[in-house]
Design a protein around this motif. Sequence first.
Motif, PDB file in Angstrom:
ATOM      1  N   LEU A 179      43.743  42.837  39.122  1.00 31.99           N
ATOM      2  CA  LEU A 179      44.891  42.026  38.687  1.00 31.99           C
ATOM      3  C   LEU A 179      45.983  42.917  38.093  1.00 31.99           C
ATOM      4  O   LEU A 179      47.175  42.702  38.316  1.00 31.99           O
ATOM      5  CB  LEU A 179      44.453  40.962  37.673  1.00 31.99           C
ATOM      6  CG  LEU A 179      43.573  39.832  38.233  1.00 31.99           C
ATOM      7  CD1 LEU A 179      43.206  38.842  37.139  1.00 31.99           C
ATOM      8  CD2 LEU A 179      44.273  39.107  39.371  1.00 31.99           C
ATOM      9  N   ALA A 180      45.565  43.956  37.339  1.00 34.66           N
ATOM     10  CA  ALA A 180      46.557  44.870  36.752  1.00 34.66           C
ATOM     11  C   ALA A 180      47.285  45.638  37.859  1.00 34.66           C
ATOM     12  O   ALA A 180      48.503  45.832  37.790  1.00 34.66           O
ATOM     13  CB  ALA A 180      45.878  45.835  35.790  1.00 34.66           C
ATOM     14  N   SER A 184      47.794  44.599  40.877  1.00 38.20           N
ATOM     15  CA  SER A 184      48.715  43.651  41.505  1.00 38.20           C
ATOM     16  C   SER A 184      49.977  43.481  40.646  1.00 38.20           C
ATOM     17  O   SER A 184      51.100  43.463  41.165  1.00 38.20           O
ATOM     18  CB  SER A 184      47.998  42.312  41.690  1.00 38.20           C
ATOM     19  OG  SER A 184      48.912  41.343  42.067  1.00 38.20           O
ATOM     20  N   MET A 185      49.803  43.387  39.316  1.00 36.86           N
ATOM     21  CA  MET A 185      50.966  43.234  38.428  1.00 36.86           C
ATOM     22  C   MET A 185      51.843  44.480  38.460  1.00 36.86           C
ATOM     23  O   MET A 185      53.065  44.394  38.354  1.00 36.86           O
ATOM     24  CB  MET A 185      50.521  42.941  36.991  1.00 36.86           C
ATOM     25  CG  MET A 185      50.039  41.529  36.736  1.00 36.86           C
ATOM     26  SD  MET A 185      51.079  40.217  37.410  1.00 36.86           S
ATOM     27  CE  MET A 185      52.479  40.296  36.347  1.00 36.86           C
ATOM     28  N   LEU A 186      51.195  45.639  38.614  1.00 41.63           N
ATOM     29  CA  LEU A 186      51.962  46.886  38.697  1.00 41.63           C
ATOM     30  C   LEU A 186      52.840  46.866  39.955  1.00 41.63           C
ATOM     31  O   LEU A 186      54.032  47.198  39.916  1.00 41.63           O
ATOM     32  CB  LEU A 186      50.983  48.067  38.734  1.00 41.63           C
ATOM     33  CG  LEU A 186      51.595  49.438  38.594  1.00 41.63           C
ATOM     34  CD1 LEU A 186      52.126  49.643  37.184  1.00 41.63           C
ATOM     35  CD2 LEU A 186      50.563  50.526  38.905  1.00 41.63           C
ATOM     36  N   LEU A 187      52.252  46.447  41.077  1.00 39.08           N
ATOM     37  CA  LEU A 187      53.013  46.375  42.330  1.00 39.08           C
ATOM     38  C   LEU A 187      54.139  45.346  42.206  1.00 39.08           C
ATOM     39  O   LEU A 187      55.253  45.559  42.687  1.00 39.08           O
ATOM     40  CB  LEU A 187      52.081  46.003  43.486  1.00 39.08           C
ATOM     41  CG  LEU A 187      51.029  47.061  43.837  1.00 39.08           C
ATOM     42  CD1 LEU A 187      50.100  46.564  44.927  1.00 39.08           C
ATOM     43  CD2 LEU A 187      51.703  48.364  44.288  1.00 39.08           C
ATOM     44  N   VAL A 188      53.839  44.240  41.525  1.00 38.41           N
ATOM     45  CA  VAL A 188      54.863  43.222  41.288  1.00 38.41           C
ATOM     46  C   VAL A 188      56.010  43.820  40.464  1.00 38.41           C
ATOM     47  O   VAL A 188      57.193  43.587  40.740  1.00 38.41           O
ATOM     48  CB  VAL A 188      54.225  42.001  40.557  1.00 38.41           C
ATOM     49  CG1 VAL A 188      55.270  41.179  39.845  1.00 38.41           C
ATOM     50  CG2 VAL A 188      53.462  41.136  41.544  1.00 38.41           C
ATOM     51  N   GLY A 189      55.644  44.632  39.461  1.00 37.85           N
ATOM     52  CA  GLY A 189      56.658  45.277  38.614  1.00 37.85           C
ATOM     53  C   GLY A 189      57.542  46.214  39.427  1.00 37.85           C
ATOM     54  O   GLY A 189      58.771  46.227  39.267  1.00 37.85           O
ATOM     55  N   VAL A 190      56.911  46.969  40.330  1.00 37.41           N
ATOM     56  CA  VAL A 190      57.678  47.898  41.173  1.00 37.41           C
ATOM     57  C   VAL A 190      58.627  47.097  42.068  1.00 37.41           C
ATOM     58  O   VAL A 190      59.815  47.435  42.218  1.00 37.41           O
ATOM     59  CB  VAL A 190      56.719  48.772  42.027  1.00 37.41           C
ATOM     60  CG1 VAL A 190      57.481  49.581  43.053  1.00 37.41           C
ATOM     61  CG2 VAL A 190      55.901  49.691  41.115  1.00 37.41           C
ATOM     62  N   CYS A 244      42.467  36.762  28.123  1.00 37.67           N
ATOM     63  CA  CYS A 244      42.686  38.066  27.478  1.00 37.67           C
ATOM     64  C   CYS A 244      41.645  39.075  27.963  1.00 37.67           C
ATOM     65  O   CYS A 244      41.956  40.232  28.233  1.00 37.67           O
ATOM     66  CB  CYS A 244      42.574  37.950  25.956  1.00 37.67           C
ATOM     67  SG  CYS A 244      43.617  36.676  25.238  1.00 37.67           S
ATOM     68  N   GLY A 245      40.396  38.644  28.030  1.00 37.98           N
ATOM     69  CA  GLY A 245      39.312  39.572  28.333  1.00 37.98           C
ATOM     70  C   GLY A 245      39.156  39.903  29.803  1.00 37.98           C
ATOM     71  O   GLY A 245      38.618  40.946  30.149  1.00 37.98           O
ATOM     72  N   TRP A 246      39.616  39.003  30.659  1.00 34.10           N
ATOM     73  CA  TRP A 246      39.350  39.179  32.087  1.00 34.10           C
ATOM     74  C   TRP A 246      40.609  39.395  32.930  1.00 34.10           C
ATOM     75  O   TRP A 246      40.504  39.840  34.065  1.00 34.10           O
ATOM     76  CB  TRP A 246      38.643  37.938  32.643  1.00 34.10           C
ATOM     77  CG  TRP A 246      37.228  37.794  32.225  1.00 34.10           C
ATOM     78  CD1 TRP A 246      36.756  37.477  30.987  1.00 34.10           C
ATOM     79  CD2 TRP A 246      36.067  37.946  33.059  1.00 34.10           C
ATOM     80  NE1 TRP A 246      35.395  37.418  31.000  1.00 34.10           N
ATOM     81  CE2 TRP A 246      34.940  37.695  32.258  1.00 34.10           C
ATOM     82  CE3 TRP A 246      35.875  38.269  34.407  1.00 34.10           C
ATOM     83  CZ2 TRP A 246      33.638  37.759  32.762  1.00 34.10           C
ATOM     84  CZ3 TRP A 246      34.581  38.324  34.907  1.00 34.10           C
ATOM     85  CH2 TRP A 246      33.481  38.076  34.085  1.00 34.10           C
ATOM     86  N   ALA A 247      41.772  39.015  32.432  1.00 37.57           N
ATOM     87  CA  ALA A 247      42.930  39.006  33.326  1.00 37.57           C
ATOM     88  C   ALA A 247      44.160  39.748  32.806  1.00 37.57           C
ATOM     89  O   ALA A 247      44.935  40.261  33.605  1.00 37.57           O
ATOM     90  CB  ALA A 247      43.321  37.561  33.634  1.00 37.57           C
TER      91      ALA A 247
END
Length: 414
Positions: free
Chosen positions: A97-98, A100-106, A176-179
């Motif tokens: 998920l992180a 994916s969020m990084l790619l979304v940020g880019v 918080c713990g998983w996503a």
Amino acid sequence: MSTIESITLMLALVYSISLLYWSKQKWGAAISAGVLTAALATTLHWPLFVGLAVSLVVLPLFNKFQPALAQGGSIVGESARGRNKADDLREMIRHLLALSMLLVGVQFAINAAMLKSGVEPLLVRPDIGDAFLPIAGGIELKAIIGLGIWDQNHPAAAVMLVVVVLTGLLCKRAFCGWACPLGLAGDYLYALRKRFIKQEFAPPAWLDWILRMLKYLLMAALILLVFTMPLASIPHYLDGYYHKVADLKMAVFFLNPTAISLVCFSIILGLAAWKRQGFCRYICPYGALLGLVSFLSPFKIRRSTESCLIEGKGMKCDKCTRACPANIIVHTQTTIRSDECQACMSCISACPKNEALHFSTRWGTKMSARGLAVLLLMLLFMIPLWAYVGGFWHSETTTEVRMMLIQHLNSIGH
Ligand code: SF4
Ligand code: SF4
């Protein structure tokens, strides 16, 4: 919905359905597959079909090389093998998920840079970025409830706010713990600090309590902001320039910080490096909101005194407590109600007794790490998918408007 959002969404949903299937919840798998197929057939949005194709290639390969994570285990109770794999499963989900969020940020940055230089962006703006606009989401929810108005600029902000709160209501602070990518970044920062400075800096209980209240103060301030906004002024706000570029203003706030924000960022980074989960524990207002609603969650970590080595065998044991990243004293309680519990299940994995710890309801319904992964992924992705189908996801702000507004970003105020 952009291609990266669609691929992540389809991977998460097809993986959840396969977990249901492998854990013998065939009806659950069939119903979820039916709901997913209906959404695909309704939208006919081609990136979702690309995501489906990617899932159908990636998941069989994953099944071949990582069968323990791709299948096996029950979703209602934890086998010994399942317990050992719970941490791996959680780490895999948070890292993917992180990523994916990084790619979304880019993608967001490329889109914004092209808008700024007056060129038609090659990549669309990813709507999931609106998840970082919780105040806008709160105002939008107020508009929906109070006025029946659905915002068309950042509808995903309201959808994601509801989704995240729902996760807290159903399964503690599992978000918080998983996503959460910020929680993962905090873990890395803490691990980096520990490489160079091994010492653990545990604050005294009174200071820890005061620091923990900080996040509630921040949350209260944000909620107050939304509550005190006059209902009559909301349509004007939602139609205004500031709201249309709230995401870009947020990006500029982080990329071009003022001296005061730099000091605040340094304190936040320092806290995250100093204390494990320091950011989640002391600063994050989303964590505070989830902590509050998580008191209502029917699922909690519960300790069976008959099976626990302490009461059951009269032995000394505190492995669950020592494994807890949130510093919760597990081995002396029967139900963990703490607002800091992130349902990470590390205590369950660490426990030497199979039946001593469960993530369960008071009526005895148990949920394994796999079950929690399925529930969380379904909430995080199925609801946004149907929001997209219903037209409550994609921003209607045109590229031309954003291109014009981004040139005057500094002069746009509330
Ligand atoms: S009590 Fe268990 S599930 Fe909750 S944060 Fe601690 S280790 Fe994780
Ligand atoms: S680790 Fe298991 S056996 Fe040990 S105190 Fe905790 S619940 Fe009891």
